[in-house]
Design a protein around this motif. Structure first.
Motif, PDB file in Angstrom:
ATOM      1  N   HIS A   1      -3.911  19.928  10.777  1.00  0.00           N
ATOM      2  CA  HIS A   1      -3.389  18.937   9.830  1.00  0.00           C
ATOM      3  C   HIS A   1      -2.302  19.628   9.018  1.00  0.00           C
ATOM      4  CE1 HIS A   1      -3.823  16.156   6.179  1.00  0.00           C
ATOM      5  NE2 HIS A   1      -3.311  15.440   7.173  1.00  0.00           N
ATOM      6  N   LYS A   2      -1.051  19.245   9.250  1.00  0.00           N
ATOM      7  CA  LYS A   2       0.095  19.979   8.726  1.00  0.00           C
ATOM      8  C   LYS A   2       0.495  19.575   7.312  1.00  0.00           C
ATOM      9  CE  LYS A   2       2.037  20.682  13.343  1.00  0.00           C
ATOM     10  NZ  LYS A   2       3.229  20.510  14.207  1.00  0.00           N
ATOM     11  N   GLY A   3      -0.306  18.792   6.658  1.00  0.00           N
ATOM     12  CA  GLY A   3       0.054  18.373   5.313  1.00  0.00           C
ATOM     13  C   GLY A   3      -1.178  18.073   4.487  1.00  0.00           C
ATOM     14  N   VAL A   4      -0.971  17.280   3.453  1.00  0.00           N
ATOM     15  CA  VAL A   4      -2.029  16.855   2.540  1.00  0.00           C
ATOM     16  C   VAL A   4      -2.005  15.340   2.474  1.00  0.00           C
ATOM     17  CG1 VAL A   4      -2.881  16.922   0.164  1.00  0.00           C
ATOM     18  CG2 VAL A   4      -1.870  18.971   1.186  1.00  0.00           C
ATOM     19  N   ASP A   5      -3.189  14.723   2.593  1.00  0.00           N
ATOM     20  CA  ASP A   5      -3.296  13.267   2.484  1.00  0.00           C
ATOM     21  C   ASP A   5      -3.772  12.884   1.083  1.00  0.00           C
ATOM     22  OD1 ASP A   5      -2.509  12.978   5.078  1.00  0.00           O
ATOM     23  OD2 ASP A   5      -4.514  12.588   5.879  1.00  0.00           O
ATOM     24  N   TYR A   6      -3.106  11.887   0.521  1.00  0.00           N
ATOM     25  CA  TYR A   6      -3.487  11.360  -0.787  1.00  0.00           C
ATOM     26  C   TYR A   6      -3.959   9.916  -0.610  1.00  0.00           C
ATOM     27  CZ  TYR A   6      -0.960  15.329  -2.808  1.00  0.00           C
ATOM     28  OH  TYR A   6      -0.530  16.583  -3.154  1.00  0.00           O
ATOM     29  N   GLY A   7      -5.147   9.626  -1.082  1.00  0.00           N
ATOM     30  CA  GLY A   7      -5.639   8.248  -1.046  1.00  0.00           C
ATOM     31  C   GLY A   7      -5.066   7.462  -2.213  1.00  0.00           C
ATOM     32  N   ALA A   8      -4.437   6.339  -1.927  1.00  0.00           N
ATOM     33  CA  ALA A   8      -3.838   5.500  -2.979  1.00  0.00           C
ATOM     34  C   ALA A   8      -3.811   4.061  -2.501  1.00  0.00           C
ATOM     35  CB  ALA A   8      -2.428   5.974  -3.316  1.00  0.00           C
ATOM     36  N   ARG A   9      -3.730   3.141  -3.429  1.00  0.00           N
ATOM     37  CA  ARG A   9      -3.688   1.727  -3.095  1.00  0.00           C
ATOM     38  C   ARG A   9      -2.365   1.371  -2.411  1.00  0.00           C
ATOM     39  NH1 ARG A   9      -6.069  -1.482  -8.417  1.00  0.00           N
ATOM     40  NH2 ARG A   9      -7.932  -0.196  -8.725  1.00  0.00           N
ATOM     41  N   TRP A  10      -2.442   0.337  -1.602  1.00  0.00           N
ATOM     42  CA  TRP A  10      -1.234  -0.176  -0.939  1.00  0.00           C
ATOM     43  C   TRP A  10      -0.217  -0.573  -2.009  1.00  0.00           C
ATOM     44  CZ3 TRP A  10      -0.693  -1.326   4.469  1.00  0.00           C
ATOM     45  CH2 TRP A  10       0.502  -1.950   4.802  1.00  0.00           C
ATOM     46  N   GLY A  11       1.015  -0.083  -1.854  1.00  0.00           N
ATOM     47  CA  GLY A  11       2.072  -0.439  -2.792  1.00  0.00           C
ATOM     48  C   GLY A  11       2.200   0.495  -3.975  1.00  0.00           C
ATOM     49  N   SER A  12       1.353   1.541  -4.063  1.00  0.00           N
ATOM     50  CA  SER A  12       1.488   2.499  -5.160  1.00  0.00           C
ATOM     51  C   SER A  12       2.814   3.253  -5.019  1.00  0.00           C
ATOM     52  CB  SER A  12       0.327   3.489  -5.155  1.00  0.00           C
ATOM     53  OG  SER A  12      -0.911   2.825  -5.356  1.00  0.00           O
ATOM     54  N   PRO A  13       3.501   3.560  -6.146  1.00  0.00           N
ATOM     55  CA  PRO A  13       4.809   4.234  -6.056  1.00  0.00           C
ATOM     56  C   PRO A  13       4.679   5.680  -5.598  1.00  0.00           C
ATOM     57  CG  PRO A  13       4.136   3.968  -8.348  1.00  0.00           C
ATOM     58  CD  PRO A  13       3.137   3.218  -7.529  1.00  0.00           C
TER      59      PRO A  13
ATOM     60  N   ARG B   1      16.293  12.871  -7.779  1.00  0.00           N
ATOM     61  CA  ARG B   1      15.805  13.845  -8.747  1.00  0.00           C
ATOM     62  C   ARG B   1      14.296  13.940  -8.664  1.00  0.00           C
ATOM     63  NH1 ARG B   1      19.502  17.074 -10.985  1.00  0.00           N
ATOM     64  NH2 ARG B   1      18.310  17.175 -12.929  1.00  0.00           N
ATOM     65  N   ARG B   2      13.771  15.015  -9.184  1.00  0.00           N
ATOM     66  CA  ARG B   2      12.317  15.181  -9.221  1.00  0.00           C
ATOM     67  C   ARG B   2      11.694  14.040 -10.023  1.00  0.00           C
ATOM     68  NH1 ARG B   2       8.787  20.564 -10.810  1.00  0.00           N
ATOM     69  NH2 ARG B   2       6.747  19.535 -10.924  1.00  0.00           N
ATOM     70  N   GLY B   3      10.666  13.420  -9.456  1.00  0.00           N
ATOM     71  CA  GLY B   3      10.001  12.301 -10.112  1.00  0.00           C
ATOM     72  C   GLY B   3      10.639  10.958  -9.856  1.00  0.00           C
ATOM     73  N   GLU B   4      11.723  10.914  -9.072  1.00  0.00           N
ATOM     74  CA  GLU B   4      12.404   9.646  -8.796  1.00  0.00           C
ATOM     75  C   GLU B   4      11.685   8.886  -7.681  1.00  0.00           C
ATOM     76  OE1 GLU B   4      16.882   8.072  -7.539  1.00  0.00           O
ATOM     77  OE2 GLU B   4      16.591  10.089  -8.352  1.00  0.00           O
ATOM     78  N   LEU B   5      11.618   7.570  -7.838  1.00  0.00           N
ATOM     79  CA  LEU B   5      10.936   6.723  -6.863  1.00  0.00           C
ATOM     80  C   LEU B   5      11.671   6.758  -5.520  1.00  0.00           C
ATOM     81  CD1 LEU B   5       8.704   4.522  -6.406  1.00  0.00           C
ATOM     82  CD2 LEU B   5      10.480   2.842  -6.972  1.00  0.00           C
ATOM     83  N   ILE B   6      10.902   6.983  -4.429  1.00  0.00           N
ATOM     84  CA  ILE B   6      11.505   7.008  -3.093  1.00  0.00           C
ATOM     85  C   ILE B   6      10.857   5.991  -2.153  1.00  0.00           C
ATOM     86  CG2 ILE B   6      12.229   9.420  -3.277  1.00  0.00           C
ATOM     87  CD1 ILE B   6       9.793  10.179  -1.592  1.00  0.00           C
ATOM     88  N   GLY B   7       9.704   5.431  -2.497  1.00  0.00           N
ATOM     89  CA  GLY B   7       9.055   4.456  -1.626  1.00  0.00           C
ATOM     90  C   GLY B   7       7.692   4.065  -2.160  1.00  0.00           C
ATOM     91  N   TYR B   8       6.931   3.341  -1.299  1.00  0.00           N
ATOM     92  CA  TYR B   8       5.625   2.829  -1.704  1.00  0.00           C
ATOM     93  C   TYR B   8       4.592   3.128  -0.616  1.00  0.00           C
ATOM     94  CZ  TYR B   8       8.296   0.310  -5.213  1.00  0.00           C
ATOM     95  OH  TYR B   8       9.120  -0.008  -6.265  1.00  0.00           O
TER      96      TYR B   8
END
Length: 472
Positions: free
Chosen positions: A350-362, A411-418
């Protein structure tokens, strides 16, 4: 003792308990009026049935025989007439009924020599996206000269209507060039109304009416609990403002692990309120976080190099080193290293880290960088990759929607997707990877160095701005 003699009374049958004795008048021995609901199948009942059958038979014999109506001319309908017939029928709009159709002319129509013309027309118009004032006025009957002058006056007054603006228009009696504009009124901005009226010289003139505006910003405060994003929404922040806040503080701390329940957040949002009660909300101006354990944040939006950036009013303008921030507000559900793949069911790296979050979270960028990929990437689904220099790349996968444009700078902290579940995924989550020279590495071992582009004088102005926004 002498007893009075008793009178003997014949025994009478008593009525049944709970029922009153029914006293019926004596019936005649023969009657044509028979109630067929009583004494069913008795001789009297069969006599009633026979009487009813005789009356029905006599009625059928005396009734006139039906005759066909005389044939008339058959008129065939064309497609236009059939459409009119359907429109005039009683039917709901959901069933396809049409309304507002002009009735087709028939042979009963009689032409008239002249029709009365209204001397004035009162219209309410809606300015649409991509429209222009000249074209809107011309389409609704205004003369070309007046429509052109109205557009020129609006541009000169700085009051060109925006999309969605409602305009009240009054047109006069028509002449050879169209109808003259007698009055045009609309709200150009929250603080300005424009009225065009015809002056004594016969020309249109503009009247600007200013509207008092209260620009006191909106302050939102609350406590973090059950996920910071949803706590912000519960406190009254819009989805866009909540995403901006997470983007702002995400550049300084890990939103998922370093924000504890009970930490207090403060948001200051630009807001304009007109004298008649209309409210317009702007962008986020201040993002503060009072933490029970750890350094507090007091972030102010400040222009640096012609671009607004978030500056910590309590920070020192010295280079600092820090680990990568968390790209999404959610717990780690799978770490870096070997694991059994949840879909393929065999052990693989597993080449990364998975984060559990709700659909549509920024999802936000963990560091400044350039977008080198923003699109579909096979099993990774919708993916964004950022290049940070020195061969370091961060990757964000399984998105539901991508915001960052390919080739742009973030920039760091800038929204890139959901957050989503695109590609080879068992549910909504973010798969985050860090690559150095094309090889995946553990994100926990990466350190970034940031160098604020701000001096001591500017920092003093930032602190004064922070005190003014929070009311301190």
């Amino acid at each position: 003792m002498l007893e009075r003699p008793r009178a003997f009374v014949a025994a009478q049958p008593l009525p049944a308990f709970g029922r009153a004795a029914a006293l019926r008048p004596p019936e005649p021995r023969f009657s044509l009026v028979v109630d067929l609901a009583e004494d069913v199948l008795s001789r009297r009942w069969w006599r009633g049935v026979a009487t009813l059958s005789a009356l029905v038979t006599l009625t059928a014999l005396l009734a006139p025989m039906p005759r066909a109506l005389p044939p008339g001319p058959v008129e065939s309908f064309g497609p236009d007439q059939l459409r009119q017939e359907e429109a005039l029928g009683i039917s709901s709009l959901a069933s396809g009924s049409e309304t507002g159709l002009v009735m087709a002319e028939t042979s009963r129509a009689r032409p008239i020599t002249a029709a009365p013309e209204r001397t004035a027309r009162e219209l309410t118009l809606l300015f649409s996206a991509g429209d222009d004032l000249f074209g809107l006025l011309r389409r609704n009957g205004a003369s070309a000269g007046d429509a052109s002058r109205a557009q020129a006056l609006a541009q000169a007054a700085g009051a060109v209507p925006a999309a969605g603006t409602s305009l009240a228009l009054r047109l006069g009696a028509p002449d050879g060039a169209g109808r003259p504009i007698e009055r045009l009124h609309y709200r150009a901005r929250i603080d300005l109304e424009l009225t065009l009226v015809r002056g004594s010289d016969g020309q249109l003139a503009a009247e600007r009416t200013g509207i008092a505006i209260d620009r006191t910003p909106l302050r939102i405060r609350g406590a973090a609990s059950g996920g910071l994003y949803w706590a912000l929404r519960a406190a009254g922040a819009s989805p866009a403002i909540a995403a901006d806040y997470l983007q702002a503080i995400g550049a300084s701390l890990d939103v998922g692990s370093e924000v504890a329940n009970g930490d207090r957040f403060t948001l200051v949002v630009a807001q304009s309120r007109s004298a008649n009660g209309e409210v317009q909300t702007g962008g986020l101006l201040y993002a503060g976080l009072d933490r029970g354990a750890g350094k507090d944040l007091s972030l102010v939006r400040w222009p640096i190099g012609g671009r607004p950036q978030w500056v910590d009013a309590d920070a020192s303008p010295e280079p600092v080193s820090s680990g990568l921030g968390r790209p999404v507000d959610g717990p780690v559900t799978s770490t870096f290293g070997p694991r059994v793949h949840p879909i393929l069911r065999f052990t693989r790296m597993h080449k990364g880290v998975d984060y559990g979050a709700r659909w549509g979270s920024p999802i936000v960028a963990v560091a400044d960088g350039q977008v080198v990929r923003a699109g579909w990437a096979g099993g990774y689904g919708r993916q964004v990759r950022l290049a940070h220099g020195g061969g370091l790349v961060t990757s964000y996968s399984h998105m539901s929607r991508i915001v960052a444009p390919e080739g742009g700078m973030v920039r760091r902290g800038e929204l890139i997707g959901y957050v989503g579940s695109s590609g080879l995924s068992t549910g909504p989550h973010l798969h985050f990877e860090v690559l150095r020279d094309g090889q995946a590495i553990n994100p926990a071992g990466v350190t970034m160095v940031s160098r604020p582009a701000i001096d001591q004088g500017m920092m003093a102005a930032v602190r004064a701005r922070a005190r003014m926004l929070v009311g301190g």
